[in-house]
Design a protein around this motif. Structure first.
Motif, PDB file in Angstrom:
ATOM      1  N   VAL A 127       0.778  -1.067  -0.048  1.00  0.00           N
ATOM      2  CA  VAL A 127      -0.005   0.041  -0.166  1.00  0.00           C
ATOM      3  C   VAL A 127       0.891   1.238   0.074  1.00  0.00           C
ATOM      4  N   ASN A 128       0.525   2.189  -0.996  1.00  0.00           N
ATOM      5  CA  ASN A 128       1.502   3.415  -1.108  1.00  0.00           C
ATOM      6  C   ASN A 128       0.520   4.397  -0.056  1.00  0.00           C
ATOM      7  N   ILE A 129       1.405   5.111   0.667  1.00  0.00           N
ATOM      8  CA  ILE A 129       1.046   6.305   1.695  1.00  0.00           C
ATOM      9  C   ILE A 129       1.749   7.278   1.435  1.00  0.00           C
TER      10      ILE A 129
ATOM     11  N   PHE B 293      11.638  -2.109   6.071  1.00  0.00           N
ATOM     12  CA  PHE B 293      12.046  -3.398   5.318  1.00  0.00           C
ATOM     13  C   PHE B 293      13.042  -3.144   4.298  1.00  0.00           C
ATOM     14  N   LEU B 294      12.865  -2.052   3.808  1.00  0.00           N
ATOM     15  CA  LEU B 294      13.896  -1.488   2.384  1.00  0.00           C
ATOM     16  C   LEU B 294      14.192   0.096   2.653  1.00  0.00           C
ATOM     17  N   PRO B 295      15.187   0.286   3.079  1.00  0.00           N
ATOM     18  CA  PRO B 295      15.466   1.877   3.110  1.00  0.00           C
ATOM     19  C   PRO B 295      15.340   2.964   1.782  1.00  0.00           C
ATOM     20  N   GLY B 296      14.195   2.644   1.226  1.00  0.00           N
ATOM     21  CA  GLY B 296      14.110   3.319  -0.271  1.00  0.00           C
ATOM     22  C   GLY B 296      13.062   2.579  -0.994  1.00  0.00           C
ATOM     23  N   ILE B 297      12.509   3.231  -2.027  1.00  0.00           N
ATOM     24  CA  ILE B 297      11.609   2.656  -3.165  1.00  0.00           C
ATOM     25  C   ILE B 297      12.555   2.630  -4.366  1.00  0.00           C
TER      26      ILE B 297
ATOM     27  N   CYS C  44      10.452   4.644   2.059  1.00  0.00           N
ATOM     28  CA  CYS C  44      11.056   3.662   2.326  1.00  0.00           C
ATOM     29  C   CYS C  44       9.785   2.700   2.428  1.00  0.00           C
ATOM     30  N   ILE C  45      10.103   1.347   2.503  1.00  0.00           N
ATOM     31  CA  ILE C  45       9.035   0.128   2.567  1.00  0.00           C
ATOM     32  C   ILE C  45       9.005  -0.249   3.879  1.00  0.00           C
ATOM     33  N   LEU C  46       7.965  -0.423   4.651  1.00  0.00           N
ATOM     34  CA  LEU C  46       7.908  -0.996   5.889  1.00  0.00           C
ATOM     35  C   LEU C  46       7.145  -2.398   5.719  1.00  0.00           C
TER      36      LEU C  46
ATOM     37  N   ASP D 195       4.615   1.414   1.518  1.00  0.00           N
ATOM     38  CA  ASP D 195       5.421   2.184   1.023  1.00  0.00           C
ATOM     39  C   ASP D 195       5.239   3.427   1.223  1.00  0.00           C
ATOM     40  N   LEU D 196       6.068   4.056   2.205  1.00  0.00           N
ATOM     41  CA  LEU D 196       5.916   5.550   2.779  1.00  0.00           C
ATOM     42  C   LEU D 196       6.591   6.615   2.032  1.00  0.00           C
TER      43      LEU D 196
END
Length: 92
Positions: free
Chosen positions: A13-15, A35-39, A71-73, A83-84
């Protein structure tokens, strides 16, 4: 309802957020971690604001030349992923 609904699951989900660091802290209260320090598909990173590629800006409806961080949490290795994204937009 059919049995097919049992097989559904969310990928991500993108926020869009106004403060990325506070959003990470907020979702951390619910058990989410970075989870991932970026997109990668947006070319954005967690720690450094980067220029959003023009095609991504067009799709997301933000002006070309916009910078952002992201980032991705997740809760472990499971779904959903969050996805923030934060964009350096004029807030006035």
């Amino acid at each position: 309802m059919t049995d097919r609904s049992v097989n559904l699951r969310w990928g991500h989900v993108n926020i869009n957020v106004s403060d990325l660091d506070r959003a990470i802290e907020f979702y951390g209260w619910f058990g989410f971690d970075v989870f991932l320090p970026g997109i990668p598909y947006l070319g954005l990173e967690l720690d450094t604001a980067r220029l959003l590629p023009n095609d991504a800006a067009d799709v997301l409806g933000v002006p070309r030349g916009t910078e952002g961080r992201a980032c991705i949490l997740s809760m472990g290795d499971t779904f959903p992923k969050l996805d923030l994204t934060w964009f350096a937009l004029d807030q006035t």
